[in-house]
Design an enzyme around this catalytic site. Structure first.
Site, PDB file in Angstrom:
ATOM      1  N   ASN A   9       0.860  -1.187   0.000  1.00 47.78           N
ATOM      2  CA  ASN A   9       0.000   0.000   0.000  1.00 47.78           C
ATOM      3  C   ASN A   9       0.894   1.234   0.000  1.00 47.78           C
ATOM      4  O   ASN A   9       1.494   1.576   1.017  1.00 47.78           O
ATOM      5  CB  ASN A   9      -0.896  -0.020   1.240  1.00 47.78           C
ATOM      6  CG  ASN A   9      -1.771   1.221   1.349  1.00 47.78           C
ATOM      7  OD1 ASN A   9      -1.931   1.976   0.394  1.00 47.78           O
ATOM      8  ND2 ASN A   9      -2.346   1.436   2.519  1.00 47.78           N
ATOM      9  N   LYS A  11       0.075   4.286  -0.274  1.00 48.91           N
ATOM     10  CA  LYS A  11      -0.563   5.455   0.347  1.00 48.91           C
ATOM     11  C   LYS A  11      -0.373   6.689  -0.544  1.00 48.91           C
ATOM     12  O   LYS A  11      -0.396   6.584  -1.767  1.00 48.91           O
ATOM     13  CB  LYS A  11      -0.053   5.638   1.775  1.00 48.91           C
ATOM     14  CG  LYS A  11      -0.225   4.365   2.614  1.00 48.91           C
ATOM     15  CD  LYS A  11       0.113   4.554   4.065  1.00 48.91           C
ATOM     16  CE  LYS A  11      -0.068   3.242   4.810  1.00 48.91           C
ATOM     17  NZ  LYS A  11       0.181   3.387   6.256  1.00 48.91           N
ATOM     18  N   HIS A  96      -9.225   0.935   5.780  1.00 47.39           N
ATOM     19  CA  HIS A  96      -7.892   1.174   6.350  1.00 47.39           C
ATOM     20  C   HIS A  96      -8.007   2.132   7.535  1.00 47.39           C
ATOM     21  O   HIS A  96      -8.829   3.050   7.544  1.00 47.39           O
ATOM     22  CB  HIS A  96      -6.952   1.749   5.286  1.00 47.39           C
ATOM     23  CG  HIS A  96      -5.517   1.731   5.693  1.00 47.39           C
ATOM     24  ND1 HIS A  96      -4.985   2.666   6.552  1.00 47.39           N
ATOM     25  CD2 HIS A  96      -4.506   0.889   5.378  1.00 47.39           C
ATOM     26  CE1 HIS A  96      -3.701   2.406   6.742  1.00 47.39           C
ATOM     27  NE2 HIS A  96      -3.391   1.330   6.034  1.00 47.39           N
ATOM     28  N   GLU A  98      -6.371   4.580   8.498  1.00 51.91           N
ATOM     29  CA  GLU A  98      -6.221   6.007   8.214  1.00 51.91           C
ATOM     30  C   GLU A  98      -7.517   6.605   7.687  1.00 51.91           C
ATOM     31  O   GLU A  98      -7.818   7.776   7.933  1.00 51.91           O
ATOM     32  CB  GLU A  98      -5.063   6.202   7.237  1.00 51.91           C
ATOM     33  CG  GLU A  98      -3.715   5.903   7.873  1.00 51.91           C
ATOM     34  CD  GLU A  98      -2.634   5.523   6.879  1.00 51.91           C
ATOM     35  OE1 GLU A  98      -1.539   5.178   7.350  1.00 51.91           O
ATOM     36  OE2 GLU A  98      -2.889   5.554   5.656  1.00 51.91           O
ATOM     37  N   GLU A 175      -4.631  -4.959  11.074  1.00 49.20           N
ATOM     38  CA  GLU A 175      -3.623  -3.913  11.211  1.00 49.20           C
ATOM     39  C   GLU A 175      -3.841  -3.181  12.530  1.00 49.20           C
ATOM     40  O   GLU A 175      -4.667  -2.276  12.623  1.00 49.20           O
ATOM     41  CB  GLU A 175      -3.679  -2.942  10.031  1.00 49.20           C
ATOM     42  CG  GLU A 175      -5.078  -2.519   9.587  1.00 49.20           C
ATOM     43  CD  GLU A 175      -5.039  -1.255   8.759  1.00 49.20           C
ATOM     44  OE1 GLU A 175      -4.058  -1.038   8.047  1.00 49.20           O
ATOM     45  OE2 GLU A 175      -5.992  -0.468   8.860  1.00 49.20           O
ATOM     46  N   GLY A 181       3.187   2.622  10.990  1.00 48.18           N
ATOM     47  CA  GLY A 181       4.052   3.782  10.838  1.00 48.18           C
ATOM     48  C   GLY A 181       4.743   4.225  12.106  1.00 48.18           C
ATOM     49  O   GLY A 181       5.360   5.285  12.143  1.00 48.18           O
ATOM     50  N   SER A 221       3.830  -2.103  10.286  1.00 40.40           N
ATOM     51  CA  SER A 221       5.292  -2.009  10.322  1.00 40.40           C
ATOM     52  C   SER A 221       5.959  -3.338   9.956  1.00 40.40           C
ATOM     53  O   SER A 221       6.908  -3.772  10.614  1.00 40.40           O
ATOM     54  CB  SER A 221       5.766  -1.519  11.698  1.00 40.40           C
ATOM     55  OG  SER A 221       5.319  -0.198  11.940  1.00 40.40           O
TER      56      SER A 221
END
Length: 262
Positions: A9, A11, A96, A98, A175, A181, A221
Protein backbone atom coordinates in the site's frame (compact mmCIF):
# COMPACT_ATOMS: atom_id res chain seq x y z
CA UNK A 1 -3.33 -24.51 2.02
CA UNK A 2 -4.13 -20.80 1.71
CA UNK A 3 -1.91 -19.07 -0.85
CA UNK A 4 0.11 -16.27 0.79
CA UNK A 5 -0.76 -12.76 -0.34
CA UNK A 6 1.64 -9.82 0.01
CA UNK A 7 0.25 -6.39 -0.87
CA UNK A 8 2.06 -3.05 -0.93
CA UNK A 9 0.00 0.00 0.00
CA UNK A 10 1.88 3.02 -1.28
CA UNK A 11 -0.56 5.46 0.35
CA UNK A 12 -0.09 9.09 -0.79
CA UNK A 13 3.48 8.61 -1.98
CA UNK A 14 5.52 8.47 -5.22
CA UNK A 15 5.32 10.44 -8.44
CA UNK A 16 4.28 9.03 -11.79
CA UNK A 17 7.93 8.46 -12.65
CA UNK A 18 9.04 6.97 -9.33
CA UNK A 19 5.89 4.88 -9.00
CA UNK A 20 6.29 3.34 -12.42
CA UNK A 21 9.98 2.70 -11.76
CA UNK A 22 9.08 0.96 -8.49
CA UNK A 23 6.36 -1.11 -10.18
CA UNK A 24 8.80 -2.11 -12.91
CA UNK A 25 11.40 -3.28 -10.39
CA UNK A 26 8.84 -5.36 -8.51
CA UNK A 27 7.33 -6.82 -11.67
CA UNK A 28 10.73 -7.89 -12.97
CA UNK A 29 11.63 -9.63 -9.71
CA UNK A 30 8.41 -11.53 -8.96
CA UNK A 31 8.05 -14.95 -10.63
CA UNK A 32 5.51 -15.01 -13.42
CA UNK A 33 3.68 -17.97 -11.89
CA UNK A 34 1.02 -17.04 -9.32
CA UNK A 35 0.57 -20.58 -8.11
CA UNK A 36 2.59 -20.06 -4.94
CA UNK A 37 2.21 -16.46 -3.73
CA UNK A 38 0.01 -13.53 -4.77
CA UNK A 39 1.67 -10.11 -4.95
CA UNK A 40 -0.10 -6.77 -5.37
CA UNK A 41 0.80 -3.09 -5.37
CA UNK A 42 -1.69 -0.31 -4.65
CA UNK A 43 -0.40 3.01 -6.02
CA UNK A 44 -2.14 6.38 -5.63
CA UNK A 45 -5.18 6.76 -7.85
CA UNK A 46 -3.61 9.05 -10.50
CA UNK A 47 -0.93 6.46 -11.23
CA UNK A 48 -3.08 3.34 -11.57
CA UNK A 49 -2.93 3.39 -15.35
CA UNK A 50 0.82 3.84 -15.76
CA UNK A 51 1.57 1.30 -13.03
CA UNK A 52 -0.79 -1.15 -14.73
CA UNK A 53 1.28 -0.77 -17.89
CA UNK A 54 4.40 -1.77 -15.96
CA UNK A 55 2.66 -4.80 -14.45
CA UNK A 56 1.02 -5.96 -17.69
CA UNK A 57 3.40 -8.82 -18.47
CA UNK A 58 3.97 -9.83 -14.86
CA UNK A 59 2.09 -11.78 -12.20
CA UNK A 60 1.85 -8.74 -9.92
CA UNK A 61 -1.71 -7.57 -9.37
CA UNK A 62 -2.99 -4.00 -9.29
CA UNK A 63 -4.78 -2.60 -6.25
CA UNK A 64 -6.58 0.63 -5.40
CA UNK A 65 -6.57 2.31 -2.02
CA UNK A 66 -10.25 3.28 -1.82
CA UNK A 67 -13.51 3.64 -3.70
CA UNK A 68 -17.00 5.10 -3.29
CA UNK A 69 -20.14 2.99 -3.04
CA UNK A 70 -22.12 4.49 -5.94
CA UNK A 71 -21.72 3.50 -9.59
CA UNK A 72 -21.87 7.08 -10.90
CA UNK A 73 -23.37 10.47 -10.20
CA UNK A 74 -22.75 13.88 -8.70
CA UNK A 75 -20.09 12.83 -6.20
CA UNK A 76 -17.24 15.23 -6.87
CA UNK A 77 -13.83 13.74 -6.22
CA UNK A 78 -15.04 10.18 -5.73
CA UNK A 79 -14.23 7.07 -7.79
CA UNK A 80 -16.61 4.17 -8.31
CA UNK A 81 -15.76 0.47 -8.19
CA UNK A 82 -16.78 0.27 -11.85
CA UNK A 83 -14.17 2.89 -12.74
CA UNK A 84 -11.52 0.88 -10.93
CA UNK A 85 -12.55 -2.29 -12.72
CA UNK A 86 -12.29 -0.38 -15.99
CA UNK A 87 -8.64 0.32 -15.10
CA UNK A 88 -7.93 -3.40 -14.57
CA UNK A 89 -7.80 -3.08 -10.79
CA UNK A 90 -7.92 -6.48 -9.08
CA UNK A 91 -8.45 -5.54 -5.43
CA UNK A 92 -9.43 -2.44 -3.48
CA UNK A 93 -8.30 -1.73 0.08
CA UNK A 94 -11.24 -0.70 2.27
CA UNK A 95 -11.54 0.23 5.93
CA UNK A 96 -7.89 1.17 6.35
CA UNK A 97 -7.30 2.72 9.76
CA UNK A 98 -6.22 6.01 8.21
CA UNK A 99 -9.60 6.29 6.52
CA UNK A 100 -11.37 5.33 9.73
CA UNK A 101 -9.43 7.56 12.12
CA UNK A 102 -8.31 10.49 9.95
CA UNK A 103 -11.17 10.70 7.46
CA UNK A 104 -13.95 9.53 9.75
CA UNK A 105 -15.27 6.51 7.86
CA UNK A 106 -17.70 4.38 9.86
CA UNK A 107 -18.40 0.67 9.68
CA UNK A 108 -21.60 1.56 7.82
CA UNK A 109 -19.62 3.56 5.23
CA UNK A 110 -17.17 0.72 4.80
CA UNK A 111 -19.94 -1.86 4.49
CA UNK A 112 -21.48 0.08 1.60
CA UNK A 113 -18.11 0.19 -0.15
CA UNK A 114 -17.40 -3.51 0.42
CA UNK A 115 -20.81 -4.45 -0.95
CA UNK A 116 -20.44 -2.21 -4.00
CA UNK A 117 -16.88 -3.34 -4.74
CA UNK A 118 -17.78 -7.03 -4.62
CA UNK A 119 -20.82 -6.42 -6.82
CA UNK A 120 -18.53 -4.74 -9.37
CA UNK A 121 -16.28 -7.79 -9.51
CA UNK A 122 -13.42 -6.38 -7.45
CA UNK A 123 -11.63 -8.28 -4.75
CA UNK A 124 -11.67 -6.54 -1.36
CA UNK A 125 -8.95 -6.25 1.26
CA UNK A 126 -10.95 -5.32 4.37
CA UNK A 127 -8.83 -3.79 7.11
CA UNK A 128 -9.64 -4.13 10.80
CA UNK A 129 -7.64 -3.27 13.90
CA UNK A 130 -7.59 -1.70 17.33
CA UNK A 131 -5.98 1.48 18.68
CA UNK A 132 -3.42 1.43 21.48
CA UNK A 133 -6.05 2.66 23.93
CA UNK A 134 -8.41 -0.15 22.93
CA UNK A 135 -5.71 -2.79 23.27
CA UNK A 136 -4.64 -1.51 26.69
CA UNK A 137 -8.29 -1.57 27.77
CA UNK A 138 -8.58 -5.23 26.75
CA UNK A 139 -11.00 -4.41 23.93
CA UNK A 140 -9.11 -5.86 20.97
CA UNK A 141 -11.48 -8.74 20.30
CA UNK A 142 -14.53 -6.52 20.80
CA UNK A 143 -13.22 -4.02 18.24
CA UNK A 144 -12.29 -6.73 15.72
CA UNK A 145 -15.67 -8.41 16.03
CA UNK A 146 -17.50 -5.11 15.59
CA UNK A 147 -15.48 -4.02 12.56
CA UNK A 148 -15.76 -7.44 10.92
CA UNK A 149 -19.50 -7.79 11.41
CA UNK A 150 -20.07 -4.16 10.47
CA UNK A 151 -17.96 -4.33 7.34
CA UNK A 152 -19.59 -7.53 6.11
CA UNK A 153 -23.15 -6.83 7.22
CA UNK A 154 -25.76 -8.24 4.86
CA UNK A 155 -23.28 -10.25 2.82
CA UNK A 156 -23.60 -14.02 2.43
CA UNK A 157 -20.72 -16.47 2.27
CA UNK A 158 -21.15 -16.99 -1.47
CA UNK A 159 -20.66 -13.25 -2.01
CA UNK A 160 -17.35 -13.30 -0.15
CA UNK A 161 -15.54 -16.11 -1.95
CA UNK A 162 -15.11 -17.38 -5.42
CA UNK A 163 -12.82 -15.37 -7.26
CA UNK A 164 -11.56 -12.45 -9.14
CA UNK A 165 -8.97 -13.95 -11.49
CA UNK A 166 -8.87 -17.13 -9.46
CA UNK A 167 -8.52 -15.29 -6.14
CA UNK A 168 -10.90 -15.20 -3.23
CA UNK A 169 -13.05 -12.10 -3.33
CA UNK A 170 -12.52 -11.23 0.35
CA UNK A 171 -9.17 -10.84 2.08
CA UNK A 172 -8.90 -9.54 5.63
CA UNK A 173 -6.02 -7.44 6.90
CA UNK A 174 -5.40 -7.19 10.63
CA UNK A 175 -3.62 -3.91 11.21
CA UNK A 176 -3.20 -2.85 14.83
CA UNK A 177 -3.42 0.93 14.58
CA UNK A 178 -0.70 1.40 17.18
CA UNK A 179 1.77 -0.48 14.94
CA UNK A 180 1.20 1.45 11.71
CA UNK A 181 4.05 3.78 10.84
CA UNK A 182 5.27 3.78 14.44
CA UNK A 183 8.05 1.24 14.17
CA UNK A 184 6.18 -0.89 16.72
CA UNK A 185 5.06 -4.31 15.59
CA UNK A 186 2.75 -6.84 17.15
CA UNK A 187 4.71 -9.88 18.23
CA UNK A 188 4.13 -12.97 16.11
CA UNK A 189 2.13 -14.38 19.00
CA UNK A 190 -0.08 -11.28 19.20
CA UNK A 191 -0.65 -11.35 15.45
CA UNK A 192 -1.52 -15.05 15.52
CA UNK A 193 -3.97 -14.54 18.37
CA UNK A 194 -5.82 -11.77 16.52
CA UNK A 195 -5.85 -13.70 13.23
CA UNK A 196 -7.17 -16.84 14.91
CA UNK A 197 -9.91 -14.78 16.57
CA UNK A 198 -10.93 -13.28 13.22
CA UNK A 199 -11.01 -16.70 11.59
CA UNK A 200 -13.22 -17.93 14.40
CA UNK A 201 -15.63 -15.02 13.91
CA UNK A 202 -15.76 -15.76 10.18
CA UNK A 203 -16.68 -19.34 11.00
CA UNK A 204 -19.42 -18.20 13.37
CA UNK A 205 -20.95 -15.80 10.89
CA UNK A 206 -20.26 -17.31 7.47
CA UNK A 207 -19.33 -20.95 8.00
CA UNK A 208 -16.25 -23.09 8.45
CA UNK A 209 -15.49 -23.39 4.74
CA UNK A 210 -15.24 -19.65 4.20
CA UNK A 211 -13.24 -19.21 7.39
CA UNK A 212 -10.76 -21.86 6.35
CA UNK A 213 -10.34 -20.40 2.85
CA UNK A 214 -10.16 -16.68 3.70
CA UNK A 215 -6.70 -15.17 3.74
CA UNK A 216 -5.84 -12.83 6.59
CA UNK A 217 -2.88 -10.50 6.09
CA UNK A 218 -0.95 -8.81 8.88
CA UNK A 219 -0.35 -5.09 8.47
CA UNK A 220 1.65 -2.97 10.88
CA UNK A 221 5.29 -2.01 10.32
CA UNK A 222 6.10 -5.19 8.40
CA UNK A 223 9.77 -5.13 7.38
CA UNK A 224 12.30 -7.56 5.93
CA UNK A 225 13.62 -8.15 9.45
CA UNK A 226 10.33 -9.36 10.93
CA UNK A 227 8.43 -10.70 7.91
CA UNK A 228 9.56 -14.33 8.11
CA UNK A 229 8.61 -14.70 11.76
CA UNK A 230 5.21 -13.11 11.24
CA UNK A 231 4.42 -15.10 8.09
CA UNK A 232 5.35 -18.35 9.81
CA UNK A 233 2.29 -18.11 12.07
CA UNK A 234 -0.43 -20.59 11.06
CA UNK A 235 -3.20 -18.01 10.62
CA UNK A 236 -1.07 -15.24 9.08
CA UNK A 237 -1.53 -15.59 5.34
CA UNK A 238 0.49 -12.66 4.08
CA UNK A 239 1.15 -9.00 4.70
CA UNK A 240 -0.30 -5.61 3.93
CA UNK A 241 2.88 -3.55 3.73
CA UNK A 242 3.02 0.22 4.08
CA UNK A 243 6.32 2.09 4.28
CA UNK A 244 8.46 -0.89 3.33
CA UNK A 245 6.55 -1.23 0.04
CA UNK A 246 7.96 2.08 -1.19
CA UNK A 247 11.26 0.55 -2.23
CA UNK A 248 11.93 -2.69 -4.04
CA UNK A 249 14.88 -3.28 -1.74
CA UNK A 250 12.55 -3.53 1.25
CA UNK A 251 9.41 -4.96 -0.37
CA UNK A 252 10.94 -7.83 -2.31
CA UNK A 253 12.52 -9.53 0.74
CA UNK A 254 9.04 -9.61 2.29
CA UNK A 255 7.73 -11.27 -0.87
CA UNK A 256 10.63 -13.72 -0.68
CA UNK A 257 9.72 -14.51 2.93
CA UNK A 258 6.22 -15.41 1.74
CA UNK A 259 7.59 -17.71 -0.96
CA UNK A 260 9.70 -19.42 1.72
CA UNK A 261 6.48 -20.43 3.51
CA UNK A 262 5.14 -22.53 0.62
Amino acid sequence: MRRPFVAGNWKMNTTAASGCELARAIAEAVPTSRDAVDVLVAPPLPYLDCVDDELAKSAVMLGAQNCYHEKEGAFTGEVSPQMLADLDVDYVILGHSERRHILGETDEDINKKVTAALAAGLGVILCVGETLEEREAGQTNEVLARQLSGGLKGLAADQLAGGVGGNDDLVLAYEPVWAIGTGKTATPEMAQEAHAFLRGKLAEGWGDDLAAATRIQYGGSVKPANAAELLAQPDVDGALVGGASLSAENFLPIVEAAFAQV
